[in-house]
Design an enzyme around this catalytic site. Structure first.
Site, short mmCIF file in Angstrom:
data_model
loop_
_atom_site.label_atom_id
_atom_site.label_comp_id
_atom_site.label_asym_id
_atom_site.label_seq_id
_atom_site.Cartn_x
_atom_site.Cartn_y
_atom_site.Cartn_z
N ASP A 136 0.83 -1.22 0.00
CA ASP A 136 0.00 0.00 0.00
C ASP A 136 0.86 1.26 0.00
O ASP A 136 0.36 2.35 0.32
CB ASP A 136 -0.90 0.03 1.24
CG ASP A 136 -2.13 -0.85 1.07
OD1 ASP A 136 -2.34 -1.38 -0.03
OD2 ASP A 136 -2.89 -1.03 2.06
N ASP A 306 -6.01 -7.96 14.33
CA ASP A 306 -5.51 -9.28 14.68
C ASP A 306 -6.23 -9.85 15.90
O ASP A 306 -6.66 -11.01 15.92
CB ASP A 306 -4.00 -9.24 14.91
CG ASP A 306 -3.56 -8.02 15.71
OD1 ASP A 306 -4.42 -7.35 16.30
OD2 ASP A 306 -2.35 -7.73 15.72
#
Length: 550
Positions: A136, A306
């Site tokens: 990105d 996460d």
């Protein structure tokens, strides 16, 4: 001349006003002290002592579990079925499961070669592994050139160009590597991982490994982890431990090592051994793709995607295992700015996730009430909320405030014994740094200011709740030392080394220490002065300097 010297420096009216203000302030203080200040402070002391008991009980419980594990010699290989993988002459490489390795990155020009090289060096049948680089990056790449006597920076490309070239270099060597980019950063890391999982070639994969851009796994990483998933159908995640390549770089990284070692050697180990649940660390872990998909894949509703995934997968009944002996090299942030941003994300995200998932955990039908209690009380409330709040409020606000109100007494067990026990239990994780324990205590108290602030931002969903700042990485140690010196010079040049929150807290503690030394009799001033100086040091950004001889 005599006339001049006898003239008062300040007008009598000003002196009178000053005395009047001081008198009025003292009068107001004595009027509100007994009916308001004393009861409020007693309530604050009671709440802080209650939270301290919660925290020390949790620490003692985990220490008891770890002791039991060590004495019984319980290892993951004994709890779960694990057999080394071997070649099948008939099936050939098709006997091996298909593994996807994801490397999300954002402007990682210092470390992209390390992570890609390590991932491409993993030992596994070449037709049964896919390396997926999710880039990105948006930064340009500049080089310094001299224009006469003056240095100028010239644009020579983009970070994406460098990463793509590195991927092509490994592809030319026969590695099955895919370079994927997006035209946006929606969802940040979670968005990149989710879109990466939706690509057509991923449908053939059984397991997915995630490595952040600064992680460097050993070639045999998959041989240690995949057999757990292959032979235990109820396992959804295998998590490895972190190994820090720059822990000796400066005092800041040594402090981080002490905190993280306790997290891995105690918290993760206890969660794995008792409830087969712990928070995924976002990297150096192998997921069963079926478990990931059943949990709803990646979500970007918090900054701890996460942990979000781990909790949801656990509520679906999947088990996790932590491998304490399998370590993956990575880098710790070496500047206070980078570390502060990281800690904001790590403190704000869990608190926000706790708020969003509380009722979902309560209403879940697949796990026992015992496990629900563990997730809500131990994992979230005590470790992610109470631990931060009590550290700052009790030790940096309430205890100092009691020097002005002798009517409020803190029992010795609350002011001395409990924090001593907590400190000693935390220090067990890193025996080599026991001589730094005082520095660690003072630094953790300073950081509790930011963690407490971030925790309330997460709980209240305030303005910075979804702030995501990628932790800066420097690469190898030599680069890190050069960058540290350059950053130091730059901060001096621009004057960007003043942190008002730390300085304000330090001034408050110093004032309390002076008052206690003058009028008190409980000797809190020793601690108060040390803690004040710690806040001043951090407030002026004198952290991250190299340890002589390290």
């Amino acid at each position: 001349m005599e006339k001049l010297s006898s003239t008062p420096l300040l007008p009598e009216s000003f002196n009178g006003a000053r005395d009047d203000i001081a008198g009025q302030t003292a009068t107001i203080w004595w009027q509100i002290k007994a009916p308001l200040i004393v009861p409020l402070l007693r309530v604050a002391v009671f709440l802080c002592l209650a939270m301290s008991i919660m925290l020390v009980a949790e620490k003692i419980y985990m220490a008891a579990v770890i002791t039991f594990i060590k004495l019984r010699g319980r290892r993951p290989e004994k709890v779960y079925k694990w057999e080394p993988m071997s070649d099948d002459l008939e099936l050939g490489s098709s006997a091996y499961p298909m593994v996807l390795v994801q490397i999300p990155m954002f402007n990682e020009k210092e470390v992209y070669q390390l992570s890609i090289g390590a991932a491409c060096g993993l030992s596994w049948p070449s037709d049964r592994i896919i390396i997926q680089v999710l880039d990105d990056s948006t930064d340009p790449v500049t080089k310094m050139r001299m224009l006469g006597k003056w240095p100028v920076y010239v644009l020579v490309g983009r970070v994406q160009d460098l990463v793509e070239m590195e991927c092509k270099r490994w592809a030319s060597k026969g590695v099955n590597i895919k370079y994927e980019v997006r035209d946006n950063r929606n969802g940040y890391k979670a968005g990149a991982l989710k879109e990466g999982m939706e690509l057509s070639y991923v449908k053939h994969c059984d397991y997915v490994v995630i490595f952040d851009a600064d992680f460097q796994p050993e070639p045999d990483f998959l041989w240690h982890t995949v057999p757990f998933l292959l032979h235990n159908s109820d396992l959804g995640l295998v998590q490895a431990r972190w190994k820090y390549v720059n822990s000796d770089e400066c005092l800041l990284t040594r402090m981080q090592e002490m905190s993280l070692d306790y997290h891995f050697s105690v918290e993760q180990e206890v969660g794995s051994s008792t409830y087969a649940f712990f928070g995924f660390n976002g990297t150096a872990g192998v997921w069963r793709i079926a478990a990931l998909n059943e949990a709803g894949s990646w979500k970007d509703r918090t900054t701890v995607e996460d942990m979000d995934l781990a909790v949801r997968a656990s509520l679906k009944g999947w088990k996790f295992v932590f491998l304490r002996d399998l370590k993956v090299k990575n880098e710790l942030p070496s500047s206070f700015k980078a570390y502060r941003y990281q800690q904001h994300r790590w403190s704000c995200g869990p608190a926000n996730l706790f708020k969003k998932m509380f009722m979902e955990i309560i209403n879940n039908k697949k796990v026992t009430w015992r496990k629900k209690f563990h997730v809500i009380y131990s994992f979230f409330f005590v470790r992610k909320v109470v631990a931060h709040v009590v550290t700052f409020v009790f030790y940096c606000i309430v205890i100092p405030a009691t020097v002005f109100v002798p009517e409020v007494q803190i029992p010795k067990w609350g002011a001395v014994y409990i924090p001593s026990i907590i400190t000693l239990l935390n220090a067990i994780g890193t025996p080599r740094s026991l001589h730094l324990i005082v520095f660690w205590i003072l630094f953790e108290n300073v950081m509790s200011l930011h963690r407490t602030k971030a925790t309330f931002v997460g709980l209240l969903e305030a303005r910075r709740v979804n702030e995501w700042v990628v932790t800066e990485k420097q690469g190898d140690t030599a680069k890190l030392k050069m960058a540290s010196k350059a950053a130091k010079k730059q901060r001096i040049a621009i004057g960007d080394r003043v942190h008002l929150l730390e300085l304000g807290t330090g001034a408050y503690l110093f004032f309390c220490g002076c008052y206690d030394m003058t009028f008190g009799n409980n000797h809190y001033f020793i601690y108060l002065f040390l803690q004040a100086f710690a806040f001043f040091i951090v407030g002026f950004d004198y952290v991250g300097t190299s340890i002589p001889g390290s």
